[in-house]
Design an enzyme around this catalytic site. Structure first.
Site, PDB file in Angstrom:
ATOM      1  N   LEU A 286       9.980 -21.242  -3.904  1.00  0.00           N
ATOM      2  CA  LEU A 286       9.062 -20.308  -3.240  1.00  0.00           C
ATOM      3  C   LEU A 286       7.665 -20.379  -3.863  1.00  0.00           C
ATOM      4  O   LEU A 286       7.519 -20.407  -5.084  1.00  0.00           O
ATOM      5  CB  LEU A 286       9.613 -18.881  -3.407  1.00  0.00           C
ATOM      6  CG  LEU A 286       8.739 -17.764  -2.864  1.00  0.00           C
ATOM      7  CD1 LEU A 286       8.837 -17.683  -1.350  1.00  0.00           C
ATOM      8  CD2 LEU A 286       9.128 -16.414  -3.482  1.00  0.00           C
TER       9      LEU A 286
ATOM     10  N   ASP B 213       0.826  -1.211   0.000  1.00  0.00           N
ATOM     11  CA  ASP B 213       0.000   0.000   0.000  1.00  0.00           C
ATOM     12  C   ASP B 213       0.866   1.269   0.000  1.00  0.00           C
ATOM     13  O   ASP B 213       2.021   1.250   0.419  1.00  0.00           O
ATOM     14  CB  ASP B 213      -0.904  -0.018   1.243  1.00  0.00           C
ATOM     15  CG  ASP B 213      -2.034   0.990   1.137  1.00  0.00           C
ATOM     16  OD1 ASP B 213      -2.454   1.308   0.008  1.00  0.00           O
ATOM     17  OD2 ASP B 213      -2.493   1.466   2.184  1.00  0.00           O
TER      18      ASP B 213
ATOM     19  N   HIS C 157       1.957   3.570  -8.874  1.00  0.00           N
ATOM     20  CA  HIS C 157       1.774   2.152  -9.223  1.00  0.00           C
ATOM     21  C   HIS C 157       2.913   1.675 -10.122  1.00  0.00           C
ATOM     22  O   HIS C 157       3.411   0.553  -9.970  1.00  0.00           O
ATOM     23  CB  HIS C 157       0.441   1.945  -9.955  1.00  0.00           C
ATOM     24  CG  HIS C 157      -0.765   2.254  -9.100  1.00  0.00           C
ATOM     25  ND1 HIS C 157      -0.875   1.822  -7.801  1.00  0.00           N
ATOM     26  CD2 HIS C 157      -1.904   2.933  -9.368  1.00  0.00           C
ATOM     27  CE1 HIS C 157      -2.031   2.233  -7.303  1.00  0.00           C
ATOM     28  NE2 HIS C 157      -2.668   2.916  -8.232  1.00  0.00           N
TER      29      HIS C 157
END
Ligand code: IPE
Ligand code: IPE
Ligand code: MG
Length: 256
Positions: A125, A14, A31
């Site tokens: 992962l 965020d 962004h």
């Protein structure tokens, strides 16, 4: 850094819009800059011994944003899929997305499908992007799907867990939120039940591998008790102990 005990780390990425606004730029700048941070954090998580990394990229509520902003977010997802594909494959990363992807452009859906297929047997992962994702939707769908398959039966904690979108990720051990706000915003509501929470003021575009590693180091030292009076290895053990105690105490009270 000591051995990493935080198996599943989730991040609410965020602060992109505010990062741009304080620089007198349109929100989408944030962004764009934020999207360049993702690959570094994925690599660092892997290097730190994290087994699953789940990144919140777009919520069910984010659909209410201006269409231009939403379109940029779609474009950045597509760019990530194209650019990072070789590196993810080289590092044996198991890539998945969770959320309602049906409204994404068809070519992006195809890229996702292809990367998920290509990496499905990888043992590295587990990288999951939550996109058009909402924790409440996930729980409601899990319940509905289970009830449909098991009419008349009683749902259990385990059955619900196994009906979530990506069940093998398990509980979140550490939830990080960047950008300074201290809330969950409908992210993995079920899975964060016993997560360690870490809120940093750093906005996502300024987040670095160093800060990620230092958060892991700090939170890894916290004592996790899962309702017990001393540090326990895991939640399952304390639940078992709680059941045993409940059973024993109940039997004793029946005797007296
Ligand atoms: C997070 O940054 C990215 C998404 C929610 C898609 P924001 O866009 O929410 O940035 P802030 O919180 O407004 O600064
Ligand atoms: C949460 O951030 C969603 C993502 C980071 C993808 P928001 O910016 O949408 O959350 P609120 O509105 O501050 O709760
Ligand atoms: Mg935000």
């Amino acid at each position: 850094m000591s051995e990493n005990k935080l198996r599943h780390v989730a991040i609410i990425m965020d602060g992109n819009g505010r990062w741009a606004t304080v620089r007198s730029r349109p929100r989408v700048w944030g962004h764009i800059r934020g999207s360049t941070v993702v690959a570094d954090i994925v690599e660092e998580a892997d290097a730190c011994g994290v087994q699953a990394l789940t990144l919140y990229a777009f919520s069910t509520e984010n659909w209410c944003r201006p269409q231009t902003e939403v379109k940029v977010l779609f474009a950045l997802l597509k760019k990530f899929l194209l650019k990072e594909r070789p590196r993810l494959i080289k590092n044996q990363v198991r890539f998945r997305m969770m959320g309602d992807l049906s409204h994404l452009p068809k070519d992006t859906q195809n890229l996702i499908q292809s990367l998920e297929n290509e990496t499905q047997n990888f043992k590295g992962l587990k990288l999951t992007f939550a996109f058009s994702y909402g924790g409440r939707d996930e729980i409601v769908s899990a319940v509905n799907n289970w009830v449909e398959k098991n009419p008349g039966q009683k749902l259990t904690v385990e059955a619900l867990q196994n009906s979530l979108l990506v069940p093998d990720l398990g509980d979140v051990d550490l939830l990080i939120r960047t950008g300074g706000d201290q809330r969950i915003s409908n992210f993995m509501l079920w899975q964060v039940a016993y997560a360690e929470l870490f809120f940093t003021h750093t906005k996502w575009p300024d987040f670095t591998a160093e800060e990620f590693r230092s958060i892991l180091d700090k939170t890894g030292k916290r004592e996790r008790r899962f309702g017990s009076v001393c540090a326990e290895d895991n939640l399952k053990q304390t639940i078992q102990k709680a059941h045993q105690n409940k059973f024993q105490l109940f039997n004793q009270s029946e005797v007296h």
